[in-house]
Design a protein around this motif. Structure first.
Motif, PDB file in Angstrom:
ATOM      1  N   TYR A   7       2.885  -8.171  -9.704  1.00 49.34           N
ATOM      2  CA  TYR A   7       1.671  -7.464 -10.114  1.00 49.34           C
ATOM      3  C   TYR A   7       1.875  -5.996  -9.776  1.00 49.34           C
ATOM      4  N   LYS A   8       1.606  -5.124 -10.738  1.00 45.28           N
ATOM      5  CA  LYS A   8       1.707  -3.696 -10.469  1.00 45.28           C
ATOM      6  C   LYS A   8       0.515  -2.979 -11.076  1.00 45.28           C
ATOM      7  N   VAL A   9       0.216  -1.825 -10.508  1.00 40.67           N
ATOM      8  CA  VAL A   9      -0.908  -1.008 -10.943  1.00 40.67           C
ATOM      9  C   VAL A   9      -0.361   0.154 -11.759  1.00 40.67           C
ATOM     10  N   GLN A  10      -1.044   0.439 -12.862  1.00 37.33           N
ATOM     11  CA  GLN A  10      -0.680   1.576 -13.700  1.00 37.33           C
ATOM     12  C   GLN A  10      -1.921   2.410 -13.995  1.00 37.33           C
ATOM     13  N   PHE A  11      -1.695   3.705 -14.204  1.00 40.56           N
ATOM     14  CA  PHE A  11      -2.767   4.626 -14.568  1.00 40.56           C
ATOM     15  C   PHE A  11      -2.380   5.385 -15.825  1.00 40.56           C
ATOM     16  N   ALA A  12      -3.395   5.787 -16.587  1.00 44.14           N
ATOM     17  CA  ALA A  12      -3.208   6.664 -17.738  1.00 44.14           C
ATOM     18  C   ALA A  12      -4.223   7.795 -17.612  1.00 44.14           C
ATOM     19  N   ASN A  13      -3.854   8.952 -18.129  1.00 34.92           N
ATOM     20  CA  ASN A  13      -4.696  10.129 -18.008  1.00 34.92           C
ATOM     21  C   ASN A  13      -4.756  10.844 -19.350  1.00 34.92           C
ATOM     22  N   ARG A  57      -5.168  12.597  -9.987  1.00 34.47           N
ATOM     23  CA  ARG A  57      -4.468  12.408  -8.726  1.00 34.47           C
ATOM     24  C   ARG A  57      -4.955  11.118  -8.084  1.00 34.47           C
ATOM     25  N   ILE A  58      -4.016  10.269  -7.707  1.00 36.40           N
ATOM     26  CA  ILE A  58      -4.345   9.027  -7.021  1.00 36.40           C
ATOM     27  C   ILE A  58      -3.993   9.205  -5.556  1.00 36.40           C
ATOM     28  N   THR A 114      -1.927  15.724 -17.727  1.00 37.15           N
ATOM     29  CA  THR A 114      -2.613  15.501 -18.997  1.00 37.15           C
ATOM     30  C   THR A 114      -1.656  14.876 -19.991  1.00 37.15           C
ATOM     31  N   GLY A 115      -2.122  13.859 -20.631  1.00 36.35           N
ATOM     32  CA  GLY A 115      -1.268  13.170 -21.584  1.00 36.35           C
ATOM     33  C   GLY A 115      -2.084  12.392 -22.586  1.00 36.35           C
ATOM     34  N   ASN A 116      -1.703  11.177 -22.778  1.00 40.84           N
ATOM     35  CA  ASN A 116      -2.338  10.304 -23.750  1.00 40.84           C
ATOM     36  C   ASN A 116      -2.979   9.152 -22.990  1.00 40.84           C
ATOM     37  N   PRO A 117      -4.269   8.864 -23.200  1.00 38.60           N
ATOM     38  CA  PRO A 117      -4.912   7.792 -22.453  1.00 38.60           C
ATOM     39  C   PRO A 117      -4.373   6.399 -22.753  1.00 38.60           C
ATOM     40  N   SER A 118      -3.473   6.286 -23.705  1.00 39.15           N
ATOM     41  CA  SER A 118      -2.862   4.977 -23.965  1.00 39.15           C
ATOM     42  C   SER A 118      -1.428   4.919 -23.452  1.00 39.15           C
ATOM     43  N   THR A 119      -0.982   5.973 -22.750  1.00 35.41           N
ATOM     44  CA  THR A 119       0.357   6.001 -22.149  1.00 35.41           C
ATOM     45  C   THR A 119       0.209   5.817 -20.645  1.00 35.41           C
ATOM     46  N   PHE A 120       0.620   4.668 -20.143  1.00 33.86           N
ATOM     47  CA  PHE A 120       0.446   4.323 -18.737  1.00 33.86           C
ATOM     48  C   PHE A 120       1.715   4.588 -17.939  1.00 33.86           C
ATOM     49  N   SER A 121       1.526   4.912 -16.663  1.00 29.38           N
ATOM     50  CA  SER A 121       2.636   5.102 -15.733  1.00 29.38           C
ATOM     51  C   SER A 121       2.388   4.263 -14.488  1.00 29.38           C
ATOM     52  N   ASP A 122       3.477   3.769 -13.882  1.00 24.49           N
ATOM     53  CA  ASP A 122       3.371   2.967 -12.664  1.00 24.49           C
ATOM     54  C   ASP A 122       2.850   3.803 -11.503  1.00 24.49           C
ATOM     55  N   ALA A 123       2.033   3.195 -10.658  1.00 23.85           N
ATOM     56  CA  ALA A 123       1.580   3.815  -9.416  1.00 23.85           C
ATOM     57  C   ALA A 123       2.558   3.405  -8.316  1.00 23.85           C
ATOM     58  N   LYS A 175       0.824  -1.204   0.000  1.00 22.13           N
ATOM     59  CA  LYS A 175       0.000   0.000   0.000  1.00 22.13           C
ATOM     60  C   LYS A 175       0.854   1.247   0.000  1.00 22.13           C
ATOM     61  N   ARG A 176       0.285   2.249  -0.574  1.00 23.22           N
ATOM     62  CA  ARG A 176       0.814   3.601  -0.491  1.00 23.22           C
ATOM     63  C   ARG A 176      -0.038   4.234   0.590  1.00 23.22           C
ATOM     64  N   GLY A 177       0.574   4.437   1.746  1.00 27.18           N
ATOM     65  CA  GLY A 177      -0.186   4.805   2.931  1.00 27.18           C
ATOM     66  C   GLY A 177      -0.599   6.256   3.008  1.00 27.18           C
ATOM     67  N   HIS A 178      -1.564   6.487   3.878  1.00 28.56           N
ATOM     68  CA  HIS A 178      -2.012   7.834   4.200  1.00 28.56           C
ATOM     69  C   HIS A 178      -0.785   8.625   4.653  1.00 28.56           C
ATOM     70  N   GLY A 179      -0.590   9.783   4.102  1.00 24.86           N
ATOM     71  CA  GLY A 179       0.569  10.585   4.468  1.00 24.86           C
ATOM     72  C   GLY A 179       1.746  10.417   3.520  1.00 24.86           C
ATOM     73  N   ASP A 180       1.690   9.427   2.613  1.00 18.69           N
ATOM     74  CA  ASP A 180       2.764   9.253   1.627  1.00 18.69           C
ATOM     75  C   ASP A 180       2.632  10.251   0.480  1.00 18.69           C
ATOM     76  N   GLY A 181       1.536  10.991   0.462  1.00 13.93           N
ATOM     77  CA  GLY A 181       1.317  11.971  -0.597  1.00 13.93           C
ATOM     78  C   GLY A 181       0.591  11.365  -1.777  1.00 13.93           C
ATOM     79  N   GLN A 182       0.141  12.231  -2.642  1.00 17.14           N
ATOM     80  CA  GLN A 182      -0.617  11.805  -3.806  1.00 17.14           C
ATOM     81  C   GLN A 182       0.309  11.436  -4.956  1.00 17.14           C
TER      82      GLN A 182
END
Length: 182
Positions: free
Chosen positions: A148-154, A160-161, A44-53, A32-39
């Protein structure tokens, strides 16, 4: 009523070979990315370009090839616009290539998570957020270590996660994987 008390459980013929019936949980791994670790912020980018969380990645080694992995995601997100914010889980088996897990949509994610997030012209959009959770059953068919890793695209706005759209109201974000004996 009887009581069974034991100090150690081991395999019938060899220590460490205890057999559990199919359907039982063998192990649980949590990151987990804990409370207090920041967002985590995804501009803005490309919805097909993912980045690791960052902080939402873990390793697990299955007992046998018939094991299934129940993957659970939980996170808060906020965005300043409502378009093309996508989450996906990526599986990498030790020594192999990465696989975007099904169900995938056109951009390779678990789906568009844009609903009900902010729009810069909407009242109180600066504090819009959603708490999301996803469950997914994977069958990696291996006894090698699995990552296993989580990725987001925007696509539009600032995603903000771990917080609402204005960056406040920090929250834990996590990935949990449970090995289910097959």
């Amino acid at each position: 009523m009887s009581t069974l008390s034991v100090d150690t459980i081991q395999g019938k013929t060899t220590a460490g070979t205890l057999t559990l019936p199919a359907g039982h949980v063998r192990q649980v791994v949590h990151a987990k990315r804990g409370h207090g670790d920041g967002q985590l912020s995804f501009a803005t980018g490309n919805p097909s370009t993912f980045s690791d969380a960052t902080g939402m990645s873990l390793d697990i080694t299955p007992l046998n090839t018939s094991s299934k992995m129940l993957i659970k995601l939980a996170f808060r997100y906020g965005c300043t616009a409502s378009s093309d914010n996508i989450v996906r889980i990526v599986r990498t088996i030790s020594g192999g290539s990465a696989t975007n897990l099904y169900p995938v949509e056109t951009n390779g994610g678990l789906g568009n998570i844009y609903y009900a997030s902010g729009n810069s012209n909407t009242y109180m959009s600066h504090i819009a957020f959603n708490d999301c959770s996803f469950d997914y059953m994977d069958e990696p068919s291996t006894t090698s270590q699995v990552n296993y890793k989580v990725q987001f695209a925007n696509g539009v706005g600032n995603l903000r996660i771990g917080s609402r759209a204005d960056g406040n109201n920090d929250r834990d974000n996590s990935i949990t994987v449970m090995e289910i004996i097959g």
